[in-house]
Design a protein around this motif. Sequence first.
Motif, mmCIF file in Angstrom:
data_model
loop_
_atom_site.group_PDB
_atom_site.id
_atom_site.type_symbol
_atom_site.label_atom_id
_atom_site.label_comp_id
_atom_site.label_asym_id
_atom_site.label_seq_id
_atom_site.Cartn_x
_atom_site.Cartn_y
_atom_site.Cartn_z
ATOM 1 N N GLU A 234 57.504 -1.242 51.771
ATOM 2 C CA GLU A 234 57.291 0.204 51.896
ATOM 3 C C GLU A 234 58.542 0.951 52.339
ATOM 4 N N TYR A 235 59.438 0.255 52.971
ATOM 5 C CA TYR A 235 60.607 0.888 53.588
ATOM 6 C C TYR A 235 61.640 1.347 52.556
ATOM 7 N N ARG A 236 62.191 2.527 52.802
ATOM 8 C CA ARG A 236 63.359 3.027 52.069
ATOM 9 C C ARG A 236 64.284 3.668 53.095
ATOM 10 N N PRO A 237 65.599 3.533 52.912
ATOM 11 C CA PRO A 237 66.513 4.203 53.843
ATOM 12 C C PRO A 237 66.224 5.706 53.874
ATOM 13 N N HIS A 238 66.230 6.279 55.044
ATOM 14 C CA HIS A 238 66.049 7.718 55.256
ATOM 15 C C HIS A 238 64.625 8.202 55.002
ATOM 16 N N MET A 239 63.678 7.297 54.811
ATOM 17 C CA MET A 239 62.301 7.697 54.526
ATOM 18 C C MET A 239 61.705 8.495 55.675
ATOM 19 N N LEU A 240 60.747 9.344 55.322
ATOM 20 C CA LEU A 240 59.968 10.081 56.308
ATOM 21 C C LEU A 240 58.537 9.583 56.221
ATOM 22 N N CYS A 241 57.878 9.505 57.355
ATOM 23 C CA CYS A 241 56.482 9.094 57.390
ATOM 24 C C CYS A 241 55.696 10.259 57.974
ATOM 25 N N LEU A 242 54.770 10.816 57.191
ATOM 26 C CA LEU A 242 54.003 11.986 57.606
ATOM 27 C C LEU A 242 52.514 11.697 57.527
ATOM 28 N N GLU A 243 51.746 12.429 58.307
ATOM 29 C CA GLU A 243 50.293 12.323 58.279
ATOM 30 C C GLU A 243 49.721 13.558 57.605
ATOM 31 N N VAL A 244 48.777 13.354 56.690
ATOM 32 C CA VAL A 244 48.138 14.459 55.978
ATOM 33 C C VAL A 244 47.229 15.211 56.945
ATOM 34 N N ASP A 245 47.313 16.527 56.904
ATOM 35 C CA ASP A 245 46.480 17.392 57.725
ATOM 36 C C ASP A 245 45.760 18.359 56.798
ATOM 37 N N GLY A 246 44.488 18.096 56.504
ATOM 38 C CA GLY A 246 43.723 18.974 55.625
ATOM 39 C C GLY A 246 43.242 18.257 54.380
ATOM 40 N N GLU A 247 42.649 19.015 53.457
ATOM 41 C CA GLU A 247 41.993 18.427 52.286
ATOM 42 C C GLU A 247 42.433 19.021 50.946
ATOM 43 N N SER A 248 43.549 19.747 50.893
ATOM 44 C CA SER A 248 43.910 20.387 49.621
ATOM 45 C C SER A 248 44.330 19.387 48.546
ATOM 46 N N MET A 249 44.711 18.175 48.928
ATOM 47 C CA MET A 249 45.111 17.168 47.941
ATOM 48 C C MET A 249 43.977 16.186 47.672
ATOM 49 N N ASN A 250 42.754 16.565 48.029
ATOM 50 C CA ASN A 250 41.574 15.735 47.793
ATOM 51 C C ASN A 250 40.679 16.432 46.781
ATOM 52 N N ASN A 251 40.623 15.889 45.577
ATOM 53 C CA ASN A 251 39.798 16.480 44.520
ATOM 54 C C ASN A 251 38.462 15.761 44.380
ATOM 55 N N GLY A 252 38.112 14.945 45.381
ATOM 56 C CA GLY A 252 36.871 14.185 45.335
ATOM 57 C C GLY A 252 37.059 12.797 44.753
ATOM 58 N N ASP A 253 38.219 12.530 44.173
ATOM 59 C CA ASP A 253 38.559 11.232 43.607
ATOM 60 C C ASP A 253 38.774 10.231 44.751
ATOM 61 N N LEU B 119 53.689 24.407 41.925
ATOM 62 C CA LEU B 119 53.238 23.390 42.869
ATOM 63 C C LEU B 119 51.745 23.594 43.101
ATOM 64 N N PHE B 120 50.952 22.583 42.735
ATOM 65 C CA PHE B 120 49.500 22.670 42.791
ATOM 66 C C PHE B 120 48.913 21.756 43.852
ATOM 67 N N SER B 121 47.763 22.138 44.364
ATOM 68 C CA SER B 121 46.921 21.249 45.158
ATOM 69 C C SER B 121 45.993 20.537 44.186
ATOM 70 N N ASP B 122 45.576 19.316 44.510
ATOM 71 C CA ASP B 122 44.611 18.626 43.661
ATOM 72 C C ASP B 122 43.223 19.253 43.798
ATOM 73 N N ASN B 123 42.936 19.839 44.943
ATOM 74 C CA ASN B 123 41.679 20.546 45.177
ATOM 75 C C ASN B 123 41.851 21.958 44.609
ATOM 76 N N THR B 124 41.042 22.317 43.625
ATOM 77 C CA THR B 124 41.203 23.597 42.928
ATOM 78 C C THR B 124 40.796 24.806 43.765
ATOM 79 N N ASP B 125 40.308 24.589 44.985
ATOM 80 C CA ASP B 125 40.002 25.713 45.877
ATOM 81 C C ASP B 125 41.275 26.357 46.426
#
Length: 127
Positions: free
Chosen positions: A29-48, A96-102
């Motif tokens: 999983e590692y790459r030099p200079h990588m960032l590790c972030l936590e998702v906050d919210g549901e805009s990238m959740n389309n129910g899939d 730039l789109f969210s996967d959730n169409t709302d």
Amino acid sequence: MIGLASAGAPVSDEEDERIIGWEYPTDSEYRPHMLCLEVDGESMNNGDADGMRHGDRLYVDPTDMQLQENKIYVVHLHGNGIVVKRARRLGTDWWLFSDNTDYKPTRPDEATVIGRVYYHQPRGKRL
């Protein structure tokens, strides 16, 4: 984790400054200079089942900032914080789109690309 990437309402700059924990990535999983972030919210959740959910982890490559069709990026919306969006080309223009169409799409000129998401780890599991 070193920050939050909103998949909903943008994360305020004050909220993003806090460190929320850390877990070392595996060698694959590692790459030099990588960032590790936590998702906050549901805009990238389309129910899939593969959609991003609140609390999931994202590994971001900040050296990969050139928009590519259907790839997911972490971007800083000017004045609104950090969000996760999918790049799509409509005609000659990028959006730039969210996967959730709302959620409404954003023009890239309203944002600064932080990097491309190359690994998505659902909350509570290792892929």
